[in-house]
Design an enzyme around this catalytic site. Structure first.
Site, PDB file in Angstrom:
ATOM      1  N   GLU A  41       0.866  -1.195   0.000  1.00  0.00           N
ATOM      2  CA  GLU A  41       0.000   0.000   0.000  1.00  0.00           C
ATOM      3  C   GLU A  41       0.895   1.235   0.000  1.00  0.00           C
ATOM      4  OE1 GLU A  41      -2.245   3.094   0.100  1.00  0.00           O
ATOM      5  OE2 GLU A  41      -3.141   1.135  -0.301  1.00  0.00           O
ATOM      6  N   CYS A  51     -15.535   6.749   0.922  1.00  0.00           N
ATOM      7  CA  CYS A  51     -16.849   7.392   0.787  1.00  0.00           C
ATOM      8  C   CYS A  51     -17.148   8.290   1.986  1.00  0.00           C
ATOM      9  CB  CYS A  51     -17.952   6.341   0.664  1.00  0.00           C
ATOM     10  SG  CYS A  51     -17.616   5.094  -0.578  1.00  0.00           S
TER      11      CYS A  51
END
Length: 462
Positions: A41, A51
């Site tokens: 990552e 979101c």
């Protein structure tokens, strides 16, 4: 390899929804003695809700860490070798290995894989114009982006914000900045905000945004972002106007982050997303899977591939990929394109095709719009709701639904999402046995009122 010669290595590129769901699911199916899992990552954070970023920026969610479902430490505790701040820079498909670079030290190394998962997500579209990379111009796709924006807001003395674009992110960020007492201008290329709706429904969103004190500038394309002597953003320019800005937020959508995959010769679709089969395997590659915002998915209504960046799909993709990579079997059949959002207390929902989507794939349709209420009209708190429905001409097959209203509007779209998935006609929908009591809906639910009207329109044109 250590432990046993039979141990396989699964490498995951990307540590958010799709990537870590895949890693976690594969780990549930196969223990560390059978399957080694290495995940890369490039940011600081894993398994978080992108979101939720507008709600964190706007103050509805107090702490960044509330958006994190699972930390790197929690993943490592489950025998997933998770390496944060490490960016994969190359995929060597023929050699079965990836090259990764430590973001902080620059050190590079190769890691071999037996199975590979590509979950590189999407990146905010940055307009190709002067000033687009200036300090004070922010995309909001990752928690790192959200943190950078909040740091920028804390440093900025002025209170003027310009949001470029009026899709979901643009609209949600405009409201978040209003909540932080900024003067907000939204510059939008389309005729109305929320281009995922037809313009007649987008008009309702436009009115709600102006009601919040947001200045909407429609039919306007940004030509450049102007900077001051220090190089910081000072204004956003269109062909005929300038809008002063102490901070600029990009809300013009996202693109699949597929540069790595493209360089490796993996197949991309018309929207630059990776193409997979139903098991989420990259087409033509037995041991490579892809999911989340970097792939294209089948639209079950139009029969065509689409790119939809949503956490719901990413988590489902991860489950499917992890099951398959872990030796099980699962498929992802496709989507109908359901999405919900809100502006203040106005709820916005859509599923299936808009008018222009239907035309583009050659479908003829009837479109009807009805006004109803969220509850029985006499019950306290009943509020107006507009439902637009598209049905295929002659067959009556449901093609799409858009709903704009107050409390209770958005989640009604789920009725339509199920009907679309089942391939129902609007006539069949009129007899659905939906839950009724005055506090919840009128005797005829607004979705069924629309279905009745659409059914009549279809019968008249048979």
């Amino acid at each position: 390899m250590s432990m046993s010669a039979a141990r396989e290595r699964l490498v995951v590129i990307g540590g958010d929804a799709a990537g870590m769901s895949a890693a976690s699911q594969a780990r549930r199916l196969r223990g560390p003695d059978e399957l080694e899992i290495v995940a890369f990552e490039r940011g600081h954070f894993t398994s978080y809700s992108a979101c939720g970023i507008p709600y964190w920026v706007g103050g509805d969610v107090a702490e960044r860490d509330q958006l994190i479902a699972r930390t790197p430490e929690e993943h490592r505790a489950r025998d997933i070798d998770l390496r944060v701040r490490t960016e994969v820079t190359e995929i060597d498909v023929a050699g079965g290995r990836v090259r990764a670079r430590d973001v902080d030290t620059g050190a590079e190394s190769w890691t071999s894989y037996d199975k590979l998962v590509i979950a590189t997500g999407a990146r905010p579209i940055r307009p190709d114009m002067p000033g687009a990379d200036a300090p004070g111009v922010h995309g909001v796709q990752t928690l790192d982006d959200g943190q950078a924006l909040l740091d920028s807001l804390a440093r900025t003395r002025g209170r003027r914000a310009v949001v470029i674009g009026a899709g979901y992110i643009g609209v949600e960020m405009a409201e978040a900045l209003i909540n932080r007492d900024y003067e907000v201008t939204v510059v939008n290329r389309g005729s109305e905000p929320m281009s995922t709706l037809d313009a007649d429904m987008g008009r309702l969103v436009h009115e709600a945004m102006e009601g919040l004190g947001i200045t909407m500038v429609n039919d306007a394309a940004v030509t450049k972002i102007l900077t001051d002597g220090d190089g910081r953003v000072r204004a956003v320019a269109t062909e005929d106007a300038e809008y002063p800005a102490d901070v600029v937020v990009l809300g013009i959508g996202v693109r699949p982050e597929t540069a790595l995959a493209k360089a490796a010769g993996l197949p991309l679709g018309a929207h630059h997303g990776l193409l997979t089969d139903l098991a989420m395997r990259v087409r033509g590659h037995e041991n490579i899977w892809a999911g989340g915002d970097c792939v294209e998915v089948l639209d079950l209504v139009s029969g065509q591939e689409r790119h939809i960046a949503l956490g719901t799909h990413a988590n489902k993709h991860g489950q499917v990929i992890g099951t398959n990579a872990g030796g099980g079997y699962a498929t992802f059949p496709g989507v109908v394109g359901t999405a919900v959002s809100k502006v203040c207390d106005l709820e916005i929902a859509r599923t299936g095709l808009r008018e222009k989507d239907a035309r583009r794939v050659g479908l003829e349709f009837e479109a009807v719009t009805i006004e109803s209420t969220s509850r029985a009209g006499y019950y306290p708190g009943a509020s107006p709701m507009t439902v637009k429905m598209l049905a295929e001409r002659r067959t009556g097959r449901l093609l799409g639904v858009q709903i704009v209203g107050r409390e209770g509007a958005a989640k009604r779209v789920d009725i339509a999402a199920v009907a679309l998935t089942a391939g129902m006609t609007v006539e069949q929908m009129t007899s659905l046995d939906l839950g009724y009591a005055p506090p919840f809906s009128p005797v005829w639910d607004p979705v069924l009122v629309a279905a009745r009207k659409a059914s009549k329109a279809v019968q008249q044109h048979r």
